[in-house]
Design a protein around this motif. Sequence first.
Motif, PDB file in Angstrom:
ATOM      1  N   ARG A   1       2.045  -4.275   1.318  1.00 47.78           N
ATOM      2  CA  ARG A   1       2.592  -2.944   1.626  1.00 47.78           C
ATOM      3  C   ARG A   1       3.350  -3.008   2.946  1.00 47.78           C
ATOM      4  O   ARG A   1       2.895  -2.490   3.964  1.00 47.78           O
ATOM      5  N   PRO A   2       4.517  -3.652   2.924  1.00 49.77           N
ATOM      6  CA  PRO A   2       5.276  -3.780   4.168  1.00 49.77           C
ATOM      7  C   PRO A   2       5.793  -2.427   4.656  1.00 49.77           C
ATOM      8  O   PRO A   2       5.799  -1.453   3.902  1.00 49.77           O
ATOM      9  N   VAL A   3       6.210  -2.394   5.932  1.00 46.03           N
ATOM     10  CA  VAL A   3       6.800  -1.163   6.483  1.00 46.03           C
ATOM     11  C   VAL A   3       8.242  -1.423   6.930  1.00 46.03           C
ATOM     12  O   VAL A   3       8.797  -0.682   7.730  1.00 46.03           O
ATOM     13  N   ASP A   4       8.840  -2.490   6.382  1.00 45.13           N
ATOM     14  CA  ASP A   4      10.185  -2.877   6.822  1.00 45.13           C
ATOM     15  C   ASP A   4      11.213  -1.763   6.608  1.00 45.13           C
ATOM     16  O   ASP A   4      12.123  -1.580   7.421  1.00 45.13           O
ATOM     17  N   TRP A   5      11.092  -0.986   5.554  1.00 44.62           N
ATOM     18  CA  TRP A   5      12.088   0.066   5.288  1.00 44.62           C
ATOM     19  C   TRP A   5      11.960   1.200   6.301  1.00 44.62           C
ATOM     20  O   TRP A   5      12.961   1.799   6.694  1.00 44.62           O
TER      21      TRP A   5
ATOM     22  N   SER B   1      10.776   4.704  -1.586  1.00 46.24           N
ATOM     23  CA  SER B   1       9.467   4.699  -0.916  1.00 46.24           C
ATOM     24  C   SER B   1       9.116   6.103  -0.437  1.00 46.24           C
ATOM     25  O   SER B   1       9.909   6.757   0.257  1.00 46.24           O
ATOM     26  N   VAL B   2       7.909   6.526  -0.785  1.00 48.57           N
ATOM     27  CA  VAL B   2       7.436   7.845  -0.349  1.00 48.57           C
ATOM     28  C   VAL B   2       7.340   7.868   1.170  1.00 48.57           C
ATOM     29  O   VAL B   2       7.894   8.740   1.842  1.00 48.57           O
ATOM     30  N   GLY B   3       6.649   6.873   1.725  1.00 50.67           N
ATOM     31  CA  GLY B   3       6.419   6.852   3.171  1.00 50.67           C
ATOM     32  C   GLY B   3       7.713   6.712   3.953  1.00 50.67           C
ATOM     33  O   GLY B   3       7.903   7.401   4.966  1.00 50.67           O
TER      34      GLY B   3
ATOM     35  N   LYS C   1      -4.375  14.953  -0.112  1.00 51.58           N
ATOM     36  CA  LYS C   1      -4.404  13.997   1.005  1.00 51.58           C
ATOM     37  C   LYS C   1      -2.990  13.546   1.361  1.00 51.58           C
ATOM     38  O   LYS C   1      -2.612  13.516   2.532  1.00 51.58           O
ATOM     39  N   ASN C   2      -2.207  13.207   0.341  1.00 47.63           N
ATOM     40  CA  ASN C   2      -0.905  12.606   0.616  1.00 47.63           C
ATOM     41  C   ASN C   2       0.128  13.618   1.089  1.00 47.63           C
ATOM     42  O   ASN C   2       1.262  13.269   1.389  1.00 47.63           O
TER      43      ASN C   2
ATOM     44  N   ARG D   1      -2.828   3.340   6.057  1.00 42.35           N
ATOM     45  CA  ARG D   1      -1.395   3.161   5.847  1.00 42.35           C
ATOM     46  C   ARG D   1      -0.576   4.305   6.469  1.00 42.35           C
ATOM     47  O   ARG D   1       0.482   4.094   7.047  1.00 42.35           O
TER      48      ARG D   1
ATOM     49  N   ASP E   1      -0.818   6.095  -8.529  1.00 44.25           N
ATOM     50  CA  ASP E   1      -2.185   6.431  -8.112  1.00 44.25           C
ATOM     51  C   ASP E   1      -3.054   6.851  -9.291  1.00 44.25           C
ATOM     52  O   ASP E   1      -4.282   6.774  -9.226  1.00 44.25           O
TER      53      ASP E   1
ATOM     54  N   VAL F   1       4.772  -0.125  -9.246  1.00 43.23           N
ATOM     55  CA  VAL F   1       4.926   0.193  -7.825  1.00 43.23           C
ATOM     56  C   VAL F   1       4.189  -0.809  -6.937  1.00 43.23           C
ATOM     57  O   VAL F   1       4.736  -1.325  -5.975  1.00 43.23           O
TER      58      VAL F   1
ATOM     59  N   ARG G   1      -8.303   4.650  -5.365  1.00 46.85           N
ATOM     60  CA  ARG G   1      -8.172   5.152  -6.749  1.00 46.85           C
ATOM     61  C   ARG G   1      -8.957   4.277  -7.726  1.00 46.85           C
ATOM     62  O   ARG G   1      -9.480   4.764  -8.724  1.00 46.85           O
TER      63      ARG G   1
HETATM   64  C1  EPZ Z   1       2.320   6.651  -0.758  1.00 40.48           C
HETATM   65  O1  EPZ Z   1       2.182   5.372  -0.160  1.00 40.48           O
HETATM   66  C2  EPZ Z   1       0.938   7.165  -0.963  1.00 40.48           C
HETATM   67  N1  EPZ Z   1       0.264   7.277   0.327  1.00 40.48           N
HETATM   68  C3  EPZ Z   1       0.177   6.242  -1.885  1.00 40.48           C
HETATM   69  O2  EPZ Z   1      -1.076   6.836  -2.111  1.00 40.48           O
HETATM   70  C4  EPZ Z   1       0.944   6.117  -3.205  1.00 40.48           C
HETATM   71  O3  EPZ Z   1       0.312   5.157  -4.005  1.00 40.48           O
HETATM   72  C5  EPZ Z   1       2.389   5.679  -2.941  1.00 40.48           C
HETATM   73  O4  EPZ Z   1       3.008   6.577  -1.996  1.00 40.48           O
HETATM   74  C6  EPZ Z   1       3.262   5.657  -4.185  1.00 40.48           C
HETATM   75  O5  EPZ Z   1       3.295   6.937  -4.774  1.00 40.48           O
HETATM   76  C7  EPZ Z   1       0.491   8.323   1.105  1.00 40.48           C
HETATM   77  O6  EPZ Z   1       1.253   9.221   0.790  1.00 40.48           O
HETATM   78  C8  EPZ Z   1      -0.259   8.399   2.383  1.00 40.48           C
HETATM   79  P1  EPZ Z   1       5.626   3.660  -0.975  1.00 40.48           P
HETATM   80  P2  EPZ Z   1       3.409   4.654   0.492  1.00 40.48           P
HETATM   81  O7  EPZ Z   1       6.247   3.427   0.351  1.00 40.48           O
HETATM   82  O8  EPZ Z   1       4.302   5.666   1.078  1.00 40.48           O
HETATM   83  C9  EPZ Z   1       7.416  -0.806  -1.156  1.00 40.48           C
HETATM   84  C10 EPZ Z   1      -3.379   6.822  -2.672  1.00 40.48           C
HETATM   85  O9  EPZ Z   1      -4.226   6.250  -3.396  1.00 40.48           O
HETATM   86  N2  EPZ Z   1       7.813  -0.648   0.259  1.00 40.48           N
HETATM   87  O10 EPZ Z   1       6.233   4.680  -1.866  1.00 40.48           O
HETATM   88  O11 EPZ Z   1       2.869   3.608   1.360  1.00 40.48           O
HETATM   89  C11 EPZ Z   1       5.905  -0.896  -1.275  1.00 40.48           C
HETATM   90  O12 EPZ Z   1       5.432  -2.171  -0.996  1.00 40.48           O
HETATM   91  C12 EPZ Z   1      -2.202   6.053  -2.216  1.00 40.48           C
HETATM   92  O13 EPZ Z   1      -3.469   7.994  -2.310  1.00 40.48           O
HETATM   93  C13 EPZ Z   1       8.413  -1.703   0.931  1.00 40.48           C
HETATM   94  O14 EPZ Z   1       8.644  -2.775   0.365  1.00 40.48           O
HETATM   95  O15 EPZ Z   1       4.091   3.985  -0.779  1.00 40.48           O
HETATM   96  C14 EPZ Z   1       5.657  -0.444  -2.669  1.00 40.48           C
HETATM   97  O16 EPZ Z   1       5.807  -1.522  -3.538  1.00 40.48           O
HETATM   98  C15 EPZ Z   1      -2.355   4.636  -1.965  1.00 40.48           C
HETATM   99  N3  EPZ Z   1       8.751  -1.537   2.248  1.00 40.48           N
HETATM  100  C16 EPZ Z   1       6.763   0.567  -2.901  1.00 40.48           C
HETATM  101  O17 EPZ Z   1       7.726   0.357  -1.871  1.00 40.48           O
HETATM  102  C17 EPZ Z   1       8.510  -0.381   2.913  1.00 40.48           C
HETATM  103  O18 EPZ Z   1       8.811  -0.291   4.116  1.00 40.48           O
HETATM  104  C18 EPZ Z   1       6.336   2.008  -2.872  1.00 40.48           C
HETATM  105  O19 EPZ Z   1       5.546   2.264  -1.722  1.00 40.48           O
HETATM  106  C19 EPZ Z   1       7.904   0.684   2.217  1.00 40.48           C
HETATM  107  C20 EPZ Z   1       7.573   0.528   0.890  1.00 40.48           C
END
Ligand code: EPZ
Length: 415
Positions: free
Chosen positions: A121-125, A163-165, A23-24, A92, A306, A328, A372
């Motif tokens: 789960r902010p998107v500020d980054w 951050s992955v996203g 999925k991811n 997300r 996850d 995380v 999960r």
């Molecule tokens: C991805 O989410 C996955 N989703 C998540 O999968 C997974 O848990 C996560 O990566 C960590 O591996 C997809 O790929 C679609 P992050 P993502 O940005 O990208 C902080 C599942 O069950 N952060 O790596 O949203 C955030 O709050 C899931 O399949 C900011 O502060 O995760 C977190 O604490 C759910 N600001 C940390 O970074 C931002 O702008 C990591 O989040 C972005 C992130």
Amino acid sequence: MGRTMTVQGGRSLYGTVEVPAAKNSVLPLLAASLLCGGPVRLEQVPRLSDVEDCLGILRAVGCGAAWEGEDVVVGGPPSCCRMPLAETARMRASVLFAAPLLARLGRVETALPGGCRIGARPVDWHLAALEQMGAQITQAGDRLVLTAPWGLRGTEICLPGPSVGATETVLLAGCTARGETILHGAAREPEICDLAQFLNRCGGKVQGAGTDEIHIQGVGALHGATYRPMPDRICASTLACAVAAARGWITIAGCSPSLYGPVLDVLEQAGCTVSRTAGSATVGRMGSLQGAGRLVTGGYPALATDAAPLVAAALLFGEGTTVLEDRVFEARFGCAEGFAAMGAQVKVEGRTLRIRGGRPLRGAAVTACDLRGGAALVVAALGAQGKTRIAGCEYIARGYASLGEMLTGLGARIE
Ligand code: EPZ
């Protein structure tokens, strides 16, 4: 909505199961297809509700997006910059569509994304990176308008955390930006490598994916491609934890064990038998399990966040103590309430779940409150005595097309 699953516990699992596409990986690939001038075919895509939502977004912005058997085909340039609110709010990964739409149309109207309830789960980054690349952003409540009338430009970006996203957003924005984008502090998850490989297959110039420094040379345009997304390492982890909970002996095929090595290592240390080949793992549990002591999640290649609820579910059956800290997300262990309803001794303290394992669990009525965590309730139910009724299974459908069928194929009794 309102789906339930009933699991009759206490049946061992045997057989071989094939891991579906991740999925991811699929969700960012669908977002990336917006950048492509020609059609994109993603092969053997699982029918997840998050995938359907992505197809909804693609259609709403004017692309063709359809199933052809097990493949998804996306074609046609986007023509509308307004993302549909329902799909955007549910998931997300909808944030990943902003960068490619901005790159193609110079404007995107969207909303803050929703997703699983696992903490803030902010998107500020994501937004800060796009601003650095020339986007102008206005926010009113949960609505966002991003514009880049002169296009995006490459620059040097330093992410505050891996951050992955946000890493994926920078990849998507950088591919057709003017000049070079250098990303420091990138996440190193394999799904990012899969996205980079796809972008390169489409004519992109991405180097360094899988390390914390990625270089993206902007190219004028991308073309289409046929691509098979990588296997779902979290689904593979779910199956490994399922057999650890239920007992039995299964082969998890179509996914390199190295992609979820830490999960297999924990289960092995807890008393499971694990054998690995290049593309499969065989996991068996015949005797008793032990608690795993202290475990901590982190970015790849550490134990995946996850996988944390899933590993926890397996270790409910381990004699002794397991202390699992998720570094995380703030609220990874919403499933603990369901574990407790089944008779487990568990306690959540902030980001940490404490388990005093080894007590027999009994079936109960429980509720999934995230993807999960929901799957973790299924894992626990497989090892419990009696029937567990799991409500809220629409969360599970976000990320598992056929968890019930996969487990039934291995001998579980699930309705
Ligand atoms: C991805 O989410 C996955 N989703 C998540 O999968 C997974 O848990 C996560 O990566 C960590 O591996 C997809 O790929 C679609 P992050 P993502 O940005 O990208 C902080 C599942 O069950 N952060 O790596 O949203 C955030 O709050 C899931 O399949 C900011 O502060 O995760 C977190 O604490 C759910 N600001 C940390 O970074 C931002 O702008 C990591 O989040 C972005 C992130």
